[in-house]
Every structure is written in structure tokens, then in C-alpha cells.
Design a protein around this motif. Sequence first.
Motif, mmCIF file in Angstrom:
data_model
loop_
_atom_site.group_PDB
_atom_site.id
_atom_site.type_symbol
_atom_site.label_atom_id
_atom_site.label_comp_id
_atom_site.label_asym_id
_atom_site.label_seq_id
_atom_site.Cartn_x
_atom_site.Cartn_y
_atom_site.Cartn_z
ATOM 1 N N LEU A 82 41.440 45.274 27.810
ATOM 2 C CA LEU A 82 40.915 43.837 28.174
ATOM 3 C C LEU A 82 40.542 43.316 29.307
ATOM 4 C CD1 LEU A 82 44.308 42.161 26.864
ATOM 5 C CD2 LEU A 82 42.394 42.406 25.477
ATOM 6 N N ALA A 83 40.628 44.095 30.270
ATOM 7 C CA ALA A 83 39.720 43.820 31.732
ATOM 8 C C ALA A 83 38.888 44.710 32.193
ATOM 9 C CB ALA A 83 40.993 43.552 32.893
ATOM 10 N N PRO A 86 35.543 45.719 28.920
ATOM 11 C CA PRO A 86 34.473 44.716 28.865
ATOM 12 C C PRO A 86 33.483 44.549 29.986
ATOM 13 C CG PRO A 86 36.700 44.098 28.220
ATOM 14 C CD PRO A 86 36.889 45.258 29.057
ATOM 15 N N ALA A 87 34.106 45.000 31.189
ATOM 16 C CA ALA A 87 33.290 44.678 32.372
ATOM 17 C C ALA A 87 32.464 46.023 32.915
ATOM 18 C CB ALA A 87 34.148 44.237 33.607
#
Lengths: 290, 319
Positions: A82-83, A86-87
Amino acid sequence: MIAQIWQYVLGGVVDGAIFALVAAGFVLIYQVTGIINFAQGEFVMVGGMTAASLAAAGMPPLGAAAIAVLVAACVGALSYLLAIRPARAATGVTLIFITLGLDVALRGLALFVWGTNPYSLPAFSGGNAVKLFGGALPPQAMWVLGTDLIVFAALYLFFARTYAGTAVRAAVANPPIASTFGIPLRTFAFASFVVAAAIGGLGGVVITPIPGVQYDAGLTYGLAGFVAAVLGGLDSLPGALLGGFVLGIVEHVAGGLLSPGWEQGVGFLILVLVLVLRPQGLLGRAVRRA
Amino acid sequence: MSFAPANAHGRVALVVLAVVAAAVWFLPAYYTGLLTLIGIYSLVTIGLNLFMGYAGQVSLGQAAFVGIGAYTSAVLAVDLHVTPWLGAVGGAAVAALVAYVLSFVALRLRENLLALATLALGIVINVVFNEWEFIGGSSGFKDIPGFTLGAFTFDPRAYAILSWALVAAGIWFAGNLVRSSFGRTLIAISAGELGAQALGVDPEKLKRQTFVLSAVYAGVAGAVYASYQSYIDPSSFSFLLSVNFVLMSVIGGLRSLWGAVIGAAIVVALGQVLQALVPLVLPSARGDFQQFFLGAVLIAILILLPRGLAGRLSEARRA
């Protein structure tokens, strides 16, 4: 006086054992992804809180411990998916901010699940304190030290003896070339988060019978874990082990001789000194100015 | 470096100050208090944005400089009977001095290691606050005198106006700075130190100056905070506060001066709203659980809007 200092050293060994586990998680993630994971301490908290609350609800200790490690691993997996993932276009400083946000979010999440009350967990085995040259260790300390032994032995065997471990080392040494040979870098990044979280969670389970645990316990473990990891060398697992014990002992002796408040202060002074004088740490290899 | 008497930032800041100065006469005391807090935090975050957003560095220890400003001003006022106005100057000066000395240690490092070094220095300074009995140790400092103007002792309204006057001055100054050759050089450094060096820039020196300037902003904010609260203790300036400044900075938009204000307002206001609303849904919720949402917002913003809310707004305006 000597006996007193010896007792501080023994206390430091117990703390050092848990610092080493947290540091091992840092080193794993840093080596595989280049990310300093500021949320590492929260995995320890999640492991400790899950085990303690399940045990309080009447579950047998072994089952509670197993579920706690599993929950911590899942938190690590979700954190990555989730963190971090995606980055993936993000660079250095942004990734620092992201893991910092993750740390804040996980601590806040713990408040929703467990509230602000402290939890405790009974010791895994009864019996008397273990005497050692006039000093004493709580029986639970043996479980903590045993966990260190097993975790670090397993990591060593994995990296030195298995095909997958060699592939991870190749990926660390030269990501583009490793990728050309079909080594799945992204899967390894995911795995490093899951394994680091599981190790942190396991550490939380075995240490909790000694100091107890509450929602913000991860901060202390995380901060100490950084110092241990940097002290030993961010790219060295043996360094994490050594750094953890050195830090635990120095903190306890300094805290005992000066004042408890200086315990953390001394640790961070060491961190500053290491960063300035020997950024590669005690056992780290190259100076990476990044 | 030429300083315009008014720049666009400064003009907007004057309007915002006028709105705040008018609003405090109508707002209930609770909201005036929040406004003051937002102003104080904004001031710190503007300084932090210069260092993190424009110069491209990172500081996880900014709360320590707020603490140094607060403690310096408190010691000056309580022990030496110095007016808080001079106390704020003293607080800024000591914070600047400490930042200058520490910069020789910290600014040799980059990214990850700089983050760890500033984190460590912030925590060591907090331990000093805790252990130094002269400044009250862990029990802190009580009865810090308030600001006065002639015979008038500042009330909560006056503090709201004071803090926003400082924000306006801070924005105006920083607004000039970022448009000067100094500001453009900072951006060049954040784009790549080697390249900046090749153009004859001394990155070390500029980073040091910016770090010291960010400490001045934090020191002034700390001095106002100390007099406003009249009580400080080490836990007011912990690592968690430093993390909150990073939240404000990143959520608002790192490379934006108004972003600092927007970020501070969002972190404070969203915190209050969540504290009021969430217990209605989840009665068991306790403590600073709003941090969960703030952390999540931070991650979402970094993934979806890497330039922060303010960056997004200015893009929308241009489009």
C-alpha cells in the motif's frame, strides 16, 4: 561496584538481543531496497500487542505467539503493497517521508485496535532467575537470546547456502544485471518487508513478557534498532547482531552510572559519532554516501 | 540580493493577517487558541520548507530548535527578567548558534544518513532538556511571563495576532529569499550538488545558511509558544513533534511557502475534527488516533500528489 556494573551489562544483553532483531529487519530492507524503514519498530509493537491481547483473551501462549508473528508479517506485506510499491518512482528523501508516515499511521492504527492501555504477557517458562557470575537474568532472557540465535543462524544459512539467498545477494550487488538474469527484484523487495516484519514481530513476542507493551512501544524499539543497525553497518547482518549488543550494553551501563534519562541520549550520541567518523559502521563494507 | 518592500507572498500574508486580526474578535476562545497554534507551527514549517523543500535536505529534529528557543526565552524571562520580545531574539540567536555548530556534523551527510543524524541530534537535545536541572529537568519550566506592550499584557487574542504577524513577516522574508539568487541557487543544489558546484556554488555553505535560518524560524516560534503556554517541559519538544512538522511540511507541499501554512492548518484542524467525530463512530477510540489518518494522508499525498496540496493548487491555477 563491579558487581553492579556486571548486572547492568547483563541487563544490556537482554535489551541488546531485541535491538539486534530490530536492526536485522532494517538491514534486510535497506540491503534489498535501499530504504531506511522508519516503521520497523512498529512491527515489534504489533507482534507484542497481538500476542499479549490474544493471551489475555485466553489463547494458549504458543498459538498466540504464532498468530502474532503471522499478523506482523501481514502488516509488513500490506505496508509494502500500500505504501512502498505504489511510490516506486520516488527517490531517497520521499521514501524517508513515506516510511515515516507509515510509522505514524501504524502507531495510530494500534490506538484504534488496542487503545492506550498497557498489556502484559506471562513469561514462557517459570523457574528461577539464571545466575551468571553473581549477576542474574530473568528466565525469559533465555528465550530472547535463543530467538536471536535461531533468527541469525537462519539468515546466515539462507544467504550462504541456498540458491534463493545467493540470488538475493546478486540482486543487492548489482540490481540491473541481476534483473537481466531474471532475478525478480520486486518480489525480493516484497519479501524483505515480510521477513523483516516477521522478525520484528517475533522479537516483540519474546521480549514482551519482560517490559510489557503498549501502542507506542514501537518508537523506542525502532529508534534503538536504527542506532544498532548504523553502529554495526547498514549493509551487514553480523553488524546488526554486534551493534545490537554493543548498544544495549553501553546504554544500560551509561544509564546505570549516569541516570536512566541518559540511556537513550548515549545511544544517539553514539549514532552521531558513528555517522560522522565511520558512516559504514563497525562491520559495514563500503562508504555509501547516500 | 535585493529585497522588494512587498512581494506577492507578502501582500497575501498581509491580507491573511488582517483576516485573522478581525476574526479573533468574533471567534470563541477555543478557535482563537487553535489559530495561535496554527500560526506558531506555520512559522516553524516555513523555515523547514526552506531547508527541506527548496534546498532538498531533510530534518527530523526541528522540534529541538523550537525547544531551544522556548527554553532560552523562558530562562531569560524568569531568571534575568528580560522581556519576552528580547527573549524571542535571544531564543532565535541560541537556536541559530546551535544549528550552526551542528551543521558541521549533520550537513556532511545526505538523505538517509542526514535524516538519521538530525533525528539523533534532536533526541540528544531533548535528553539534555530532561536531565539539565537548571532548566527544570523533566518537570519543566512554570510561570513563564507573557508578552507585554506598555501596560497591556497579551491575552489569547493578542497571541493569535502576534503569531500571525510573525507568519506574515516570515512569509514575506522567505518569499523574497526564494525569488533571489540565493533561493534559485538552493533549488540548483536540490537538483544536484555536483552540478551546482560546477557552476561555482558552495553547497555546504548554502545548506548551512538555510539550516541556520530554519532554526531561527523555529527558535522564534518556540519563544512565542513558551510565553503563550506559560509552561513548557521536555515532552513538548519530542521527536513526535519533529515528525509532526514533517507531516505539515509534506502534506502542504515542500516547495511552497503557503504550503507550510496549509499543512500546519490541516494537521491541527483535521486532528481536532477527527478527535471530535471518530469517537461518535468508534466509542473506544482514545489518544492521538488522528495520527493514523495524518500518516495515511501523508503517504497518499506522496504517491498521488508528490508536490503537496499547494503544488497541486498552483498547477490547477496555471492550467
